[in-house]
Design an enzyme around this catalytic site. Structure first.
Site, PDB file in Angstrom:
ATOM      1  N   ASP A  13      -8.177  10.279  12.933  1.00  0.00           N
ATOM      2  CA  ASP A  13      -7.620   9.087  13.574  1.00  0.00           C
ATOM      3  C   ASP A  13      -8.746   8.068  13.749  1.00  0.00           C
ATOM      4  O   ASP A  13      -9.783   8.372  14.343  1.00  0.00           O
ATOM      5  CB  ASP A  13      -7.036   9.473  14.931  1.00  0.00           C
ATOM      6  N   LYS A  61      -4.322  -7.825  14.439  1.00  0.00           N
ATOM      7  CA  LYS A  61      -2.977  -8.082  13.915  1.00  0.00           C
ATOM      8  C   LYS A  61      -2.157  -8.770  15.004  1.00  0.00           C
ATOM      9  O   LYS A  61      -1.961  -8.214  16.090  1.00  0.00           O
ATOM     10  CB  LYS A  61      -2.326  -6.765  13.494  1.00  0.00           C
ATOM     11  N   PRO A 104      -6.364   2.484   0.949  1.00  0.00           N
ATOM     12  CA  PRO A 104      -6.956   3.231  -0.182  1.00  0.00           C
ATOM     13  C   PRO A 104      -8.393   2.864  -0.499  1.00  0.00           C
ATOM     14  O   PRO A 104      -9.009   3.461  -1.385  1.00  0.00           O
ATOM     15  CB  PRO A 104      -6.048   2.824  -1.346  1.00  0.00           C
ATOM     16  N   SER A 147      -6.769  -6.471  -0.305  1.00  0.00           N
ATOM     17  CA  SER A 147      -7.380  -6.647   1.010  1.00  0.00           C
ATOM     18  C   SER A 147      -8.903  -6.716   0.916  1.00  0.00           C
ATOM     19  O   SER A 147      -9.562  -7.155   1.860  1.00  0.00           O
ATOM     20  CB  SER A 147      -6.969  -5.515   1.955  1.00  0.00           C
TER      21      SER A 147
END
Length: 355
Positions: A261, A306, A223, A189
């Protein structure tokens, strides 16, 4: 032959309907109407105009940078069906009626079948370029500097021949920047963010807008694919994610891991750049990005929306309208740009900044 009566529009395979809907809307804005022909997963759309010459009107008047699902475009005429024994000669006759061009690009669909044409395209392009130089059709003269000859190859005998303005089309062959995956990055990504910078930020502005030693927040970082790009720019990053971050990134001394969050996090002070690649409803991410700019949390944001399985074009337009409405209501000057990148999948990438 009908001259400049259609557009060849390259796109991500599977997003032909979105590219067709987009070009229909954008062409209508400059008074050009027509119809689209497409097949799912072909990686391109044909837009045939009602009037000859209108394809050139579109590529001259519609800002290519504003297109989301279209990677590259070409204003052309009818499909050329060539004799394999005399392709150069036949095309040479066709090109007699074309303007001088500064360069020649030979492209093919970004599909498995299309990629198999790559070697043919390179060899044929080289031979045709030599022929054009001899005929004076490839030129560095001032009159030719903004016109590129573009061939779109469907097979060794089927080719669309057209032109595109150099300053109003993709700056890379097939609209795809050739980026190399850095082995140190924790996920592929990472290439999304690098490609976004190439699309949205002029190279002369990188040090200003992605400043060395600057500050950034990566929402949904784990990650660390996008964080790696920021660290590679010598930026100091707050990586926000409840998941684990890459150990090497954490050892760099440039990353603080906030296990929170992403949609609740608030930075202590304004940062230069916020990036976000969270899997969430696109409308929620659109609202989040506009909040960050309007609340003064960041100067610029790059984020992914998305997309759902259906109504992807409509969903994208709805999200962008939400951002535009909120920025306009706040009375601020802003720039919002959106592109479906080569390294994107079921998503589009946005750049939002205050001016």
């Amino acid at each position: 032959m009908s001259e400049f009566c259609r557009l060849v529009l390259q796109c991500r395979p599977g997003f032909e309907k979105e590219a067709a809907a987009e070009i229909t809307d954008r062409a209508a804005e400059v008074g050009v109407y027509g119809y689209c022909q497409l097949k799912p997963h072909d990686g391109y759309v044909l837009f045939t105009c009602q009037q000859d010459g209108d394809a050139r009107v579109v590529v001259d008047k519609v800002d290519f940078r504003s297109l989301i699902f279209v990677r590259q475009w070409t204003a052309c005429g009818d499909l050329q069906v060539l004799d394999a024994n005399d392709r150069i000669g036949q095309l040479g006759s066709v090109l007699d009626g074309y303007p001088e061009c500064v360069e020649l690009w030979v492209e093919q669909p970004d599909t498995t079948e299309g990629r198999e044409l790559g070697t043919f395209c390179r060899k044929f392009g080289s031979a045709l370029a030599q022929h054009m130089r001899k005929k004076g059709k490839l030129s560095k003269r001032k009159e030719a500097r903004n016109t590129r000859l573009q061939l779109f190859v469907l097979s060794g005998s089927e080719i669309y021949v057209g032109i595109a303005p150099v300053n109003n089309s993709a700056p890379w062959l097939m609209g795809i920047p050739r980026l190399k995956f850095p082995k140190q990055a924790p996920s592929r990504s990472t290439l999304k963010l690098e490609e976004a910078w190439h699309w949205f930020i002029p190279s002369t502005k990188w040090d200003e807008r992605i400043p060395l030693g600057g500050s950034a927040v990566d929402l949904g970082a784990a990650p660390g694919g996008w964080t790696w790009q920021l660290v590679n720019r010598s930026m100091f990053v707050t990586a926000v994610d409840n998941g684990p971050m890459n150990d090497d990134l954490m050892e760099s001394g440039q990353v603080i891991h906030a296990e929170e969050d992403a949609y609740q996090f608030v930075p202590d002070k304004t940062v230069d750049l916020m990036v976000c690649d969270v899997v969430e409803k696109p409308i929620r991410t659109a609202a989040l990005a506009s909040d960050w700019l309007l609340n003064g949390y960041c100067r610029e944001a790059i984020f992914n929306l998305k997309l759902p399985m259906k109504q992807r074009y409509q969903e994208t337009v709805g999200c962008l309208n939400l951002i535009s409405d909120r920025m306009t209501e706040a009375g601020v000057a802003y720039e919002l740009r959106t592109k479906q990148l080569y390294h994107d999948r079921e998503e589009v990438t946005c750049s939002l900044r205050l001016l």
